[in-house]
Design an enzyme around this catalytic site. Structure first.
Site, short mmCIF file in Angstrom:
data_model
loop_
_atom_site.label_atom_id
_atom_site.label_comp_id
_atom_site.label_asym_id
_atom_site.label_seq_id
_atom_site.Cartn_x
_atom_site.Cartn_y
_atom_site.Cartn_z
N HIS A 223 0.85 -1.20 0.00
CA HIS A 223 0.00 0.00 0.00
C HIS A 223 0.89 1.24 0.00
CE1 HIS A 223 -3.65 2.38 1.80
NE2 HIS A 223 -2.95 3.10 0.97
N GLU B 125 0.35 7.94 -3.55
CA GLU B 125 1.29 7.57 -2.49
C GLU B 125 2.52 8.48 -2.50
OE1 GLU B 125 0.74 5.28 0.06
OE2 GLU B 125 -1.26 5.48 -0.79
N HIS C 116 2.73 10.86 0.69
CA HIS C 116 3.72 10.36 1.66
C HIS C 116 5.16 10.53 1.17
CE1 HIS C 116 0.45 8.52 3.95
NE2 HIS C 116 -0.02 8.04 2.82
P1 AMP Z 1 -3.35 6.76 2.10
O1 AMP Z 1 -3.98 8.07 1.64
O2 AMP Z 1 -1.97 6.54 1.62
O3 AMP Z 1 -3.52 6.54 3.57
O4 AMP Z 1 -4.16 5.62 1.37
C1 AMP Z 1 -5.54 5.61 1.39
C2 AMP Z 1 -6.03 5.73 -0.03
O5 AMP Z 1 -5.46 4.72 -0.84
C3 AMP Z 1 -7.51 5.57 -0.09
O6 AMP Z 1 -8.01 6.51 -1.03
C4 AMP Z 1 -7.68 4.15 -0.60
O7 AMP Z 1 -8.88 4.01 -1.29
C5 AMP Z 1 -6.50 4.04 -1.51
N1 AMP Z 1 -6.08 2.65 -1.72
C6 AMP Z 1 -5.74 1.77 -0.79
N2 AMP Z 1 -5.38 0.60 -1.33
C7 AMP Z 1 -5.51 0.76 -2.66
C8 AMP Z 1 -5.30 -0.09 -3.78
N3 AMP Z 1 -4.85 -1.35 -3.64
N4 AMP Z 1 -5.53 0.43 -5.01
C9 AMP Z 1 -5.97 1.69 -5.17
N5 AMP Z 1 -6.18 2.55 -4.17
C10 AMP Z 1 -5.96 2.08 -2.92
#
Ligand code: AMP
Ligand code: AMP
Length: 229
Positions: free
Chosen positions: A64, A118, A122
């Site tokens: 992730h 990402e 981040h």
């Molecule tokens: P973060 O903002 O890095 O905490 O990640 C959360 C976001 O990543 C949310 O919008 C999730 O829907 C998205 N997300 C998590 N896993 C996946 C995935 N395998 N593919 C696409 N989007 C993802």
């Protein structure tokens, strides 16, 4: 003569202090969470998922993200809008990313949106340590260091829709890797708690795994489902 060498010592101390301050100003985090996701649990929800345009990912944990975090539990985000995600910088990695970092969001797509999110949210916060290519390459190589699915399967914990104790899941990973994981759960459409994401910690230079200085909040329930994929 004595006086002079004292002055030199003082100068060295001041320079060292100065470089430490510069370092701490550009690095506003203490460690990374390296977060991997069970695709079966992302998909087995009310919302569901879409397979990437390149086809169904293999039945394995996917990356992730690699998330800079602080010891007080907070984290920086979206740190540098002047360094947006640039797919051309990681063209040599995208084949491996398609299998190890699969997108599952809808509509079906090639992954660039997820990887870009990402990096922008981040990755830009750890630029003092990892440029964009290094950020993605490091995450890929961390995934290769610890095989989570193998660790679980060798302890009899299979993605077969059965329930397993969170204690058994943690011991299997600690036993195989030496590090204590954090487990995040989500719910399937009938409300069962399931194994969604596994967190491990990485030191602030991204040189290797460490024990987590702090764990996220949240709870799973003591017995959780491990859905098939
Ligand atoms: P973060 O903002 O890095 O905490 O990640 C959360 C976001 O990543 C949310 O919008 C999730 O829907 C998205 N997300 C998590 N896993 C996946 C995935 N395998 N593919 C696409 N989007 C993802
Ligand atoms: P439990 O089965 O809920 O009593 O938890 C067994 C062990 O796992 C205890 O040491 C808990 O503190 C720990 N634990 C509980 N929830 C989590 C979680 N989401 N991630 C990692 N460890 C947990």
């Amino acid at each position: 003569m004595k006086m002079q060498s004292n002055n030199v010592l003082l100068l060295i101390k001041l320079l060292t202090l100065n470089s430490l301050l510069v370092l701490s100003a550009s690095q506003d985090f203490d460690f990374f969470y390296f977060v991997q996701q069970w695709p079966g649990s992302y998909c087995d929800t009310k919302q569901g998922c879409c397979y990437p345009s390149t086809g169904k990912p293999e039945s394995d944990f996917g990356i992730h993200g690699l998330w800079p975090n602080r010891n007080d539990g907070s984290y920086p985000s979206n740190c540098d809008s002047s360094s947006p995600f640039d797919a051309s910088k990681i063209s040599d990695l995208t084949n491996q990313m398609r299998s190890d970092w699969p997108t599952l969001s809808c509509p079906s797509n090639n992954g660039l949106t997820f990887w870009g999110h990402e990096w922008d949210k981040h990755g830009t916060c750890s630029e003092s340590v990892l440029n964009q290519h290094a950020y993605f390459a490091t995450a890929l190589s961390l995934k290769n260091e610890i095989n989570l699915l193998q660790a679980l399967q060798r302890a009899g914990i299979q993605p077969n829709g059965q329930k397993y104790s969170i204690g058994d899941i943690k011991s299997a990973i600690k036993g195989a890797s030496g590090y204590t994981p954090w487990i995040e759960c989500n719910n399937d459409s009938s409300g069962n708690s399931q194994l969604y994401q596994i967190y491990l910690c990485v030191d602030s230079s991204a040189s290797g795994f460490i024990e987590c200085p702090v764990f996220p909040n949240g709870s799973c329930g003591s017995s959780i489902e491990f859905p098939s994929f």
